[in-house]
Structures are given as C-alpha cells and as structure tokens.
Design a protein around this motif. Structure first.
Motif, PDB file in Angstrom:
ATOM      1  N   ASN A  43       0.761  -1.090   0.130  1.00 10.17           N
ATOM      2  CA  ASN A  43       0.182   0.077  -0.068  1.00 10.17           C
ATOM      3  C   ASN A  43       1.043   1.118   0.185  1.00 10.17           C
ATOM      4  O   ASN A  43       0.580   2.189  -0.730  1.00 10.17           O
ATOM      5  CB  ASN A  43      -1.045  -0.366   1.064  1.00 10.17           C
ATOM      6  N   VAL A  47       1.321   4.705  -2.697  1.00  2.00           N
ATOM      7  CA  VAL A  47       0.682   5.452  -2.444  1.00  2.00           C
ATOM      8  C   VAL A  47       2.452   6.332  -2.567  1.00  2.00           C
ATOM      9  O   VAL A  47       1.374   7.920  -3.251  1.00  2.00           O
ATOM     10  CB  VAL A  47      -0.138   6.150  -0.965  1.00  2.00           C
ATOM     11  N   GLN A  59      -3.642   6.032  -4.148  1.00  2.00           N
ATOM     12  CA  GLN A  59      -4.813   5.595  -3.285  1.00  2.00           C
ATOM     13  C   GLN A  59      -5.928   5.538  -3.445  1.00  2.00           C
ATOM     14  O   GLN A  59      -6.566   4.308  -2.795  1.00  2.00           O
ATOM     15  CB  GLN A  59      -4.827   7.418  -2.881  1.00  2.00           C
ATOM     16  N   ILE A  60      -6.443   5.502  -4.919  1.00  2.00           N
ATOM     17  CA  ILE A  60      -7.813   4.155  -5.163  1.00  2.00           C
ATOM     18  C   ILE A  60      -7.401   2.741  -4.888  1.00  2.00           C
ATOM     19  O   ILE A  60      -8.179   1.946  -4.543  1.00  2.00           O
ATOM     20  CB  ILE A  60      -8.272   4.382  -6.568  1.00  2.00           C
ATOM     21  N   ILE A  61      -6.374   2.480  -5.526  1.00  3.96           N
ATOM     22  CA  ILE A  61      -5.948   1.157  -5.513  1.00  3.96           C
ATOM     23  C   ILE A  61      -5.489   0.061  -4.259  1.00  3.96           C
ATOM     24  O   ILE A  61      -6.101  -0.426  -3.695  1.00  3.96           O
ATOM     25  CB  ILE A  61      -4.584   1.212  -6.472  1.00  3.96           C
ATOM     26  N   VAL A  62      -5.336   1.679  -3.119  1.00  2.00           N
ATOM     27  CA  VAL A  62      -4.891   1.067  -1.886  1.00  2.00           C
ATOM     28  C   VAL A  62      -6.115   1.222  -1.308  1.00  2.00           C
ATOM     29  O   VAL A  62      -6.325   0.134  -0.039  1.00  2.00           O
ATOM     30  CB  VAL A  62      -4.033   2.385  -1.760  1.00  2.00           C
ATOM     31  N   ALA A  63      -7.261   1.729  -1.553  1.00  2.00           N
ATOM     32  CA  ALA A  63      -8.443   1.419  -0.993  1.00  2.00           C
ATOM     33  C   ALA A  63      -9.033   0.347  -1.516  1.00  2.00           C
ATOM     34  O   ALA A  63      -9.988  -0.369   0.012  1.00  2.00           O
ATOM     35  CB  ALA A  63      -9.860   2.687  -1.588  1.00  2.00           C
ATOM     36  N   PHE A  64      -8.520  -0.305  -2.621  1.00  2.00           N
ATOM     37  CA  PHE A  64      -9.524  -1.930  -2.994  1.00  2.00           C
ATOM     38  C   PHE A  64      -8.692  -2.796  -2.585  1.00  2.00           C
ATOM     39  O   PHE A  64      -8.718  -3.705  -1.728  1.00  2.00           O
ATOM     40  CB  PHE A  64      -9.451  -1.752  -4.066  1.00  2.00           C
ATOM     41  N   VAL A  65      -6.708  -2.424  -2.659  1.00  2.00           N
ATOM     42  CA  VAL A  65      -6.707  -3.611  -1.503  1.00  2.00           C
ATOM     43  C   VAL A  65      -6.788  -3.876   0.139  1.00  2.00           C
ATOM     44  O   VAL A  65      -6.966  -4.311   0.312  1.00  2.00           O
ATOM     45  CB  VAL A  65      -4.610  -2.991  -1.571  1.00  2.00           C
ATOM     46  N   MET A  66      -7.112  -2.324   0.354  1.00  2.00           N
ATOM     47  CA  MET A  66      -8.073  -2.690   2.094  1.00  2.00           C
ATOM     48  C   MET A  66      -9.118  -2.858   1.874  1.00  2.00           C
ATOM     49  O   MET A  66      -9.147  -4.185   2.891  1.00  2.00           O
ATOM     50  CB  MET A  66      -7.556  -1.196   2.231  1.00  2.00           C
TER      51      MET A  66
ATOM     52  N   TYR C  44       1.079   8.326   5.112  1.00  2.00           N
ATOM     53  CA  TYR C  44       0.515   8.766   3.948  1.00  2.00           C
ATOM     54  C   TYR C  44      -0.439  10.422   4.277  1.00  2.00           C
ATOM     55  O   TYR C  44      -0.366  10.603   2.965  1.00  2.00           O
ATOM     56  CB  TYR C  44      -1.436   7.910   4.558  1.00  2.00           C
ATOM     57  N   LEU C  47       2.606  11.927   2.894  1.00  2.00           N
ATOM     58  CA  LEU C  47       2.484  11.671   0.974  1.00  2.00           C
ATOM     59  C   LEU C  47       1.264  12.590   0.472  1.00  2.00           C
ATOM     60  O   LEU C  47       0.786  12.168  -0.331  1.00  2.00           O
ATOM     61  CB  LEU C  47       2.273  10.310   1.322  1.00  2.00           C
ATOM     62  N   LEU C  52      -6.784   8.595   3.021  1.00  2.00           N
ATOM     63  CA  LEU C  52      -6.408   7.702   2.835  1.00  2.00           C
ATOM     64  C   LEU C  52      -6.021   7.029   4.476  1.00  2.00           C
ATOM     65  O   LEU C  52      -6.298   6.304   5.002  1.00  2.00           O
ATOM     66  CB  LEU C  52      -5.568   7.187   1.462  1.00  2.00           C
ATOM     67  N   VAL C  59     -10.489   1.492   8.976  1.00  2.00           N
ATOM     68  CA  VAL C  59     -10.217   0.233   8.251  1.00  2.00           C
ATOM     69  C   VAL C  59      -9.934  -0.515   9.336  1.00  2.00           C
ATOM     70  O   VAL C  59     -10.074  -1.916   9.435  1.00  2.00           O
ATOM     71  CB  VAL C  59      -9.943   0.154   7.000  1.00  2.00           C
ATOM     72  N   TYR C  60      -7.990  -0.391   8.909  1.00  2.00           N
ATOM     73  CA  TYR C  60      -7.135  -1.141   9.538  1.00  2.00           C
ATOM     74  C   TYR C  60      -7.255  -1.550  10.690  1.00  2.00           C
ATOM     75  O   TYR C  60      -7.493  -2.672  11.432  1.00  2.00           O
ATOM     76  CB  TYR C  60      -6.013  -0.755   8.634  1.00  2.00           C
ATOM     77  N   ILE C 140     -10.642  11.241  -5.560  1.00  2.00           N
ATOM     78  CA  ILE C 140     -11.054  10.246  -5.503  1.00  2.00           C
ATOM     79  C   ILE C 140     -11.917  10.515  -5.694  1.00  2.00           C
ATOM     80  O   ILE C 140     -12.504   9.524  -6.788  1.00  2.00           O
ATOM     81  CB  ILE C 140     -10.276  10.140  -3.752  1.00  2.00           C
ATOM     82  N   MET C 144     -13.138   7.768  -8.840  1.00  2.00           N
ATOM     83  CA  MET C 144     -13.313   6.511  -8.480  1.00  2.00           C
ATOM     84  C   MET C 144     -14.336   5.715  -8.768  1.00  2.00           C
ATOM     85  O   MET C 144     -14.893   4.201  -9.512  1.00  2.00           O
ATOM     86  CB  MET C 144     -13.810   5.903  -6.538  1.00  2.00           C
ATOM     87  N   THR C 155     -16.637  -5.203  -5.616  1.00  2.00           N
ATOM     88  CA  THR C 155     -15.566  -5.151  -4.404  1.00  2.00           C
ATOM     89  C   THR C 155     -16.602  -5.673  -3.682  1.00  2.00           C
ATOM     90  O   THR C 155     -16.215  -6.399  -2.410  1.00  2.00           O
ATOM     91  CB  THR C 155     -14.562  -4.279  -3.740  1.00  2.00           C
TER      92      THR C 155
END
Lengths: 100, 341, 176
Positions: A43, A47, A59-66, C44, C47, C52, C59-60, C140, C144, C155
């Motif tokens: 992740n 980012v 960031q969007i791909i990270v959202a999906f990975v999460m 993050y 960055l 995020l 989430v995590y 975002i 998305m 998903t």
C-alpha cells in the motif's frame, strides 16, 4: 528532502519483514499478521508512486487493497477458528498429515 | 515566540483543561439533575450547592489503593485505561468551538478556534471513536476475570454495531454540506431561512439527528444502552477489577466521550457557534450553551428511560437504526442531487 | 520538519513490525501491529493522502485488528510452544533463524536494487504542486466512480461473499 526512493526502501524493508514472518513463525495468527504487514508495505508503495505521478489512482488502488485485505482477514480467521476446533492447535505443522 | 503559534498552543491547553473540567462538571450535573428528577436534593454539603462534589470524588479515587489482580497482564492492564482516555481527548481535536477570531486585535490574522482544522476532520472523529473500542476490549481481557471479559465483549460488540449507524448519520451530513471538514460544515449552517428559522441541519435532517444522538448514546455506553455496565447484571462490566487512578481514567474517558458526541452533534446539526443576538466573535458562548443543552438531554435520558436488554439492544441497532440511517442517506443524496439543496 | 517525521514514523513502523514477528505473545503482536498501522497512517499524511490515512485507521486499525484481537481472545492463542511437532523441527534451530534474517536482508537489497532502476526516484516528494489535487476527497471520488466503477461494484460483491463465507466457516458443527 525525502524522495520517492526513501519511501520505496521503507516499504521494501516492511515487505521483507512480513515475508520473514510468514516463513519463520509457527503460529497461524502471526502468519496472517505478517501477511497484513506485507499488504501494508505494498500500500505504501502505491501511495508513494501515486504522489510521485501526481494522480489519485494510487490511493484508489490502496482503498481496494484494503477492502480485499479485510475480506481476506475475515475468511482467513474463520478458517483458523475452524481448524483450531479440529486439532486444538495453531501450529501449521499440526495440519500436515492427512489422517489422524 | 510567534504570537500566532503561542495562541494555537494556548488553545490546545485550554481545550485540554476544559475537557477535564467538563468531565468534572458533568459528574456534578448528573448527580444534581438525577436528584431533582427523583425529588430529592443531591449533594449539598460539599461546597455551595455541592459544587465541590466532583473534586471530592476525584480526590477519593486518587487516594484509593491501586489494585491489580495477580493473574492480570500487568502491561495491558495499565495500557487499557490509557487508550480510553487518550482517544477520548483526541476525538475532540478537530471540533471547532468558535469562529476565526483575532482575540480583540491582538493577532495579525484570525485563527480558528480548534486544535487542528483538517480537511477530513469529521472522519478523524469517527476513526478515533473506533480506536476507543481497544481500551474496552483490552481491559476486559487483561483483567483475567469472567465478569470483565463478558462485559468487555458485550460492550465492544455494542460499540462496533452502533458505529455503523453513527458513520451513516455522519455521511448524511457530509452529503448535505459537501465537505468533511467540521469547520466548513458549521459554516454551511449560517444564516436563516425566511428570516427567522436558522439554517441548522437539524430541521431538514431531523431523522439524521435522532439517529446520530441514539448511536452516540450507544457508542458512549450510556443508558438506556448501558447493559454492559449495569450493576445488577455484570458487577461493573469491563472496569470491575479497576480501582483508583485507572478507574478514574475510564470514568474521565466516558464523560469526555459524552462531551465529544454532544460537541459533534452541535457542530453538525445545531449550527455550531452560530446564534442570534450576539456578534459573531462571541460564538463560543452559543457553542457552550448548545453543548450544555445536549449534555443535559444525555443525563435526562439516562434517568428517565429503563435499560435495554442486550439482545434488544443489538436488534435495535442492526434491524432498526441501521436501515433507517441508510434509507435516510439515500433520500438525502437523492434530494441533494435533484434539488441542489 | 517533514523529513524528521518521515524518519520517526518509518522507524516506528519498522520497529513495531519487527517486534510483531519477533516476540512470542500473539496478543502483543496484534497491538504492536496496530501501532505499526498508525505509523503508516502518519506516512500517508506526509504523502498528501489524509483521506487514506484516516481510512487506514478506520478500516485496518479499527476493524480488521479488532477482529484479530477477538480471534486471539477466543482461541486463547498460546505462545508458540515447542509442542511435539516442533521439538525437532528444523526451523526452530538457531541456525535457521539466522539464515532467515540473512535471506530477508538479501530480499531488501534485491528490492532496493530493482527500485533504484526506476526513473525519477531521487525527485523529492512534494516537489510538484499536485498536492491539493491528490489530497482532495472530491478528486478521489470522481476518479473512483468513473474509471474504477467496475472494481468498486465487484469489491462490494466480494465483501458480501467474504461475510457469508466467514460466518459459514466459523460455525460450530450441528448448528443451524
């Protein structure tokens, strides 16, 4: 100044730690935790690259990975619970033989 | 030192100290209000009208013996109340309690009256609230006792379940205001409709407000959702084995969470610091009045309604509150899209 | 200032992750991993990804790790005992642990070499002014729901399947 290289080295270290955990630990839950470390390292890479290219796609791909990591953790833990009920052990070596 | 930086540091100190005093004040308010509702007087002897009662309580707590069960995990046993208290304080950090002011011309440019104005401030409140679950779960586990563990699991399951309705109510407000920064949400509520009705979100979003307050009360484990700490059921739930300072931290955390929920409800639904009759720089007064009113409602509800049984509580959260919140969100999103409200 | 913060967060992330795999008690491992996620969330923010960062906490650290904690408590996960399976297990011998550390270091070196071939790797983060664009939640959302719509919908189906699967797998035998 922190450059892209700094973040990538950091995520490489985290990924290596996660891999070491998967191979060296003999407890199913800790193995799953190491997988989560690896996912986090990836992740971070996403980012960092996203910021490098000035796009939000990282960031969007990270959202999906999460999201996928959440689903995988849920199913993985359910499997661990079911396995524990069978053999009363969290050691992966307890599940190597096909019969009792 | 730079004057603006000093003012910002001063705001941090003021917020911290005010939260602690708010918790102490809530102890007194709770005892007095519940007494008057039960037709008796409450504390009257400690100081004038019992105002020193909270300080007496805190002193008593701090002088008690620090117990720790022998089989309890020492590190986690001490860590748990710390997590609860820290998350309670941090949750208040993105909530503005006044308009950008220059402190009567002392500062070169106005600074906003909050600890930190983050562009995703509302989500920070939600994130820190979900971290608060750890304090409870760890305390239940580390105490190494049946009552604690059961109480902790029930309490944390309740908190997690009501987090969904809580978050959906927050999402509704975000849709209406178009921003996640709490300051911008408050600013979107200034002015009036037709000259007399303030543009607070509670009027178009009454359902959202009720859902939010209900979920907030459940999140802070207050009656009528305090089954996990009900004395008749589980001794004292997750803080059974705690005494003295650690118990005081849990106590403090619970009251500060109440204040935070009320403050967020004020900012999101009741217009924050906007109010009639006062010039805009004195908005802090309106903010305090509104938060005080909501805290009174908290105490009022606790001493009026009977307690939910645990399965009723969970059923209510999942089968009623969450669908209502989601349908509310859908309707709000549709209305915003079609009517540009 | 952000350089100092990078090193602080990076050090915390690496240290807590190493402790996750290094020390024996699974309960402590879970909590150390939560700390690691907090540090990564700070990275993050550095960055220019505040949304995020908060999502990572929600989430995590706030959901997935609570699930881990529940399972550790449910199974009363013991320390890694030298049970009958690994008394003579090759991986328990100290030589194997040292070999594992060497291999992990080799992996880092190899990854670092591969990444050093990336172009623009020395360019400082925050050099360009795309910061406000990257950190805006509206952007975002826009990307998305336009470019990644299919992934988004897929998903949601994935989560539904995972939820049903987890409940089914963890059910006791003979329960309805």
């Amino acid at each position: 100044m922190t450059s892209l290289g700094h973040y990538l080295i950091l995520s490489a270290i985290l990924f290596a730690i996660g891999t070491a955990g998967v191979f060296m630990r003999r407890n199913l839950i800790t193995i799953l935790l190491s997988i989560e470390i690896m996912l986090n390292a990836v992740n971070l890479t996403f980012v960092a690259f996203g910021r490098h290219h000035g796009a939000v796609d990282g960031q969007i791909i990270v959202a999906f990975v999460m999201t996928v990591a959440a689903a995988e953790a849920a199913v993985g833990l359910a499997i661990i619970v079911a396995l524990y009920r069978h053999r009363e052990s969290l050691n992966p070596d307890a599940f190597t033989s096909l019969k009792w | 030192m730079d004057l603006v930086l000093t003012a910002q540091l001063a705001i941090i100190v003021v917020v911290f100290v005010s939260l602690i005093h708010a918790a102490a004040g809530m102890v007194w308010v709770e005892r007095k209000v519940c007494a008057y509702m039960q037709q008796r007087l409450g504390p009257t002897r400690t100081g004038w009208a019992g105002l020193l009662q909270p300080f007496a309580d805190v002193l008593k707590l701090l002088f008690k013996e620090e117990l720790r069960p022998k089989a309890a995990d020492p590190f986690l046993f001490t860590l748990a109340p710390m997590i609860s208290a820290v998350t309670a304080f941090v949750a208040f950090s993105t909530i503005p309690f006044g308009p950008p002011i220059t402190f009567f011309g002392l500062l070169p440019h106005p600074i906003g009256l909050e600890v930190a104005d983050v562009s995703v401030g509302l989500l920070v409140v939600f994130a820190v609230a979900s971290m608060g679950v750890y304090g409870i779960v760890i305390s239940g586990w580390a105490s190494n006792s049946k009552y604690s563990l059961l109480g902790a699991l029930r309490s944390s399951a309740q908190m997690i379940s009501y987090e969904l309705a809580y978050g959906t109510a927050l999402a509704t407000v975000i849709v209406m205001a178009g921003s996640m920064s709490v300051r911008e949400i408050v600013d979107a509520q200034q002015g009036t409709w037709w000259g007399f009705l303030p543009r607070w979100y509670v009027f178009p979003q009454l359902v959202g407000f009720l859902v939010y307050m209900t979920a907030g009360i459940a999140e802070t484990n207050r009656a009528p959702f305090d089954f996990p700490e009900a004395e008749q059921e589980l001794v004292a739930g997750y803080h059974t084995e705690y005494s003295s300072t650690r118990f005081a931290l849990f106590f403090l955390a619970e009251y500060i969470n109440m204040v935070t929920v009320s403050a967020v409800a004020t900012s999101l639904f009741l217009g924050g610091w906007h109010g009639p009759f006062l010039p805009v720089e004195y908005g802090v007064i309106w903010f305090l009045l509104k938060v005080g009113f909501l805290l009174f409602v908290y105490v009022w509800i606790r001493w009026t309604l009977p307690r939910y049984r645990y399965d009723q509580l969970m059923r209510f959260g999942w089968k009623f509150l969450l669908p209502v919140a989601v349908i509310n969100l859908l309707l709000t999103a549709a209305a915003v899209l079609y009517f540009d409200v | 200032m952000s350089d100092v913060l990078f090193y602080v967060f990076g050090a915390v992330a690496v240290l807590t992750s190493a402790l996750v795999i290094g020390q024996g008690n699974p309960m402590y491992s879970v909590l150390l991993l939560v700390a690691s996620f907090g540090a990564i969330s700070g990275l993050y923010v550095l960055l220019d990804a505040p949304f995020l960062a908060v999502i990572q906490i929600i989430v995590y650290a706030g959901a997935i790790m609570v699930l881990f904690l529940y399972v550790v408590m449910l199974l009363n996960a013991p320390q890694e005992d030298a049970g009958e399976w690994d008394r003579l297990h090759p991986l328990r011998e100290p030589g194997a642990a040292r070999l594992g550390a060497v291999l992990a270091t080799l992996l880092v070196v190899q990854l670092a070499w591969a990444l050093s071939k990336t172009s623009g790797i020395r360019r400082a983060i925050g050099d360009d002014d795309s910061g406000p664009l990257v950190s805006s939640v509206a952007e975002i959302g826009r990307v998305m729901f336009t470019d990644y719509t299919f992934a988004f919908e897929a998903t949601s189906l994935l989560i539904l399947v995972a939820m049903v699967g987890a409940i089914l797998l963890a059910r006791r035998e003979g329960e309805r």
